[in-house]
Design a protein around this motif. Structure first.
Motif, PDB file in Angstrom:
ATOM      1  N   HIS A  10      43.647  50.333  78.836  1.00  0.00           N
ATOM      2  CA  HIS A  10      43.340  49.366  79.879  1.00  0.00           C
ATOM      3  C   HIS A  10      41.835  49.281  80.133  1.00  0.00           C
ATOM      4  N   ASP A  11      41.059  50.113  79.475  1.00  0.00           N
ATOM      5  CA  ASP A  11      39.609  50.072  79.614  1.00  0.00           C
ATOM      6  C   ASP A  11      39.004  49.179  78.540  1.00  0.00           C
ATOM      7  N   PHE A  12      37.776  48.758  78.784  1.00  0.00           N
ATOM      8  CA  PHE A  12      37.026  48.011  77.787  1.00  0.00           C
ATOM      9  C   PHE A  12      35.776  48.800  77.425  1.00  0.00           C
ATOM     10  N   THR A  91      32.129  52.422  78.818  1.00  0.00           N
ATOM     11  CA  THR A  91      33.423  51.876  79.219  1.00  0.00           C
ATOM     12  C   THR A  91      33.373  51.266  80.614  1.00  0.00           C
ATOM     13  N   SER A  93      36.590  49.953  83.462  1.00  0.00           N
ATOM     14  CA  SER A  93      38.039  49.865  83.668  1.00  0.00           C
ATOM     15  C   SER A  93      38.483  48.408  83.616  1.00  0.00           C
ATOM     16  N   TYR A  94      39.783  48.219  83.370  1.00  0.00           N
ATOM     17  CA  TYR A  94      40.315  46.859  83.313  1.00  0.00           C
ATOM     18  C   TYR A  94      40.104  46.143  84.649  1.00  0.00           C
ATOM     19  N   CYS A  97      36.522  45.244  85.111  1.00  0.00           N
ATOM     20  CA  CYS A  97      36.163  44.147  84.219  1.00  0.00           C
ATOM     21  C   CYS A  97      36.649  42.815  84.789  1.00  0.00           C
ATOM     22  N   VAL A  98      37.865  42.799  85.306  1.00  0.00           N
ATOM     23  CA  VAL A  98      38.422  41.577  85.893  1.00  0.00           C
ATOM     24  C   VAL A  98      37.582  41.124  87.084  1.00  0.00           C
ATOM     25  N   LEU A 164      41.886  35.557  80.817  1.00  0.00           N
ATOM     26  CA  LEU A 164      42.554  36.853  80.937  1.00  0.00           C
ATOM     27  C   LEU A 164      44.013  36.804  80.479  1.00  0.00           C
ATOM     28  N   ARG A 168      45.276  40.016  73.605  1.00  0.00           N
ATOM     29  CA  ARG A 168      44.165  40.665  72.898  1.00  0.00           C
ATOM     30  C   ARG A 168      44.647  41.585  71.780  1.00  0.00           C
ATOM     31  N   ASN A 172      39.712  45.954  72.549  1.00  0.00           N
ATOM     32  CA  ASN A 172      39.023  46.266  73.806  1.00  0.00           C
ATOM     33  C   ASN A 172      37.516  46.446  73.628  1.00  0.00           C
ATOM     34  N   CYS A 179      31.449  42.168  81.315  1.00  0.00           N
ATOM     35  CA  CYS A 179      32.666  41.412  81.037  1.00  0.00           C
ATOM     36  C   CYS A 179      32.363  39.943  81.282  1.00  0.00           C
TER      37      CYS A 179
END
Length: 291
Positions: A10-12, A91, A93-94, A97-98, A164, A168, A172, A179
């Motif tokens: 869930h991380d980028f 990194t 987190s998701y 990033c959102v 979103l 994907r 990631n 982001c």
């Protein structure tokens, strides 16, 4: 590979210039310096325009909004960027990033529209000076600001939600410092033509339409300035508008360079470098409004 394996699905991972560590250190110093200038300069503008009763005018009302906006804009980008530049782990987190994606798009859209509103303010001040305070009354100024923030929020919600929702397939790795929408589109594992067309269409509405209105406003302003018989009046008008034009040139130039071109044609260096420096460069120009 160790970093990738230890990262949650869930991380980028924000690649940035991770393959050039020496460049990262130099870049972090430049970014941190401009960020401090941004914080100090815009805070000073806001405080000065609030405390000085002579600056309670429509022009400084919009300038306060621009300064507050840019404080939010750069703060939504730079701290995370510096963490990634300084640390070994790139990194985010998701959820982080959102949030960054929505906020970045929202505030960037506001800036486009707000610069157009400010050009209308300058047009009214120079071309209709006797009716300026009647036309640009506090009620109208507040309505314009609310409209700008609301339209920009709707634009951000539509574009970011579309992006979103793209699958994907486990990708990631974002080839960027943050982001950002084009970087998110690149990691989608399906054809993104429909979304890219939506981005382009809304880009026309949010970026090019305000820019056209700005150019029209300054066309009328140029005619009015040329008709002035007083040299002092011409200099005052040019000084008043010069800073705004500088900001428009820097901001819109970078935005058009990044967003209104085919996404696959952008090089990695171009995609990373341009938007990262747009807010900081913009702040240096914004400070000259108070002179």
């Amino acid at each position: 590979m160790g970093q990738r394996n230890s990262t949650s699905l869930h991380d980028f991972i924000l690649l940035g210039f991770s393959d050039h560590p020496k460049l990262e250190m130099a870049l972090s110093g430049v970014v941190a310096t401009f960020y401090l200038i941004t914080l100090v300069g815009n805070t000073a503008i806001i405080l000065a325009s609030l405390l000085d009763s002579h600056l309670h005018t429509p022009m400084y009302f919009f300038l306060r909004n621009l300064s507050f906006l840019d404080l939010c804009f750069t703060t939504s980008i730079v701290p995370q960027m510096l963490v990634n530049l300084w640390g070994p782990h790139k990194t985010i987190s998701y959820g982080g990033c959102v949030i960054q994606l929505y906020v970045y798009m929202w505030l960037g859209s506001i800036e486009c529209l707000l610069l157009a509103v400010m050009s209308y303010d300058r047009f009214t001040a120079i071309c209709k000076p006797l009716h300026y305070l009647v036309i640009m009354n506090p009620h109208l100024c507040l309505k314009m600001i609310i409209m700008v923030w609301s339209i920009s929020l709707a634009n951000s919600v539509v574009l970011c939600t579309l992006t979103l929702n793209l699958p994907r397939c486990g990708n990631n790795l974002l080839d960027h410092f943050l982001c950002e929408l084009p970087a998110m589109l690149k990691i989608a594992c399906i054809d993104t033509t429909a979304v890219e067309l939506s981005v382009f269409a809304l880009g026309i509405a949010i970026v090019l339409t305000p820019l056209i209105l700005i150019l029209i406003s300054y066309g009328y302003i140029a005619k009015a300035v040329l008709r002035m018989k007083s040299r002092a009046g011409q200099r005052k008008a040019i000084n008043t508008c010069g800073s705004h034009l500088t900001v428009v040139s820097i901001f819109y130039g970078a935005i058009i360079y990044m967003y209104l071109q085919p996404g696959n044609n952008a090089s990695r260096g171009q995609g990373n470098f341009s938007p990262s420096f747009t807010p900081s460069s913009h702040q240096v120009s914004t400070l000259s409004f108070t002179l």
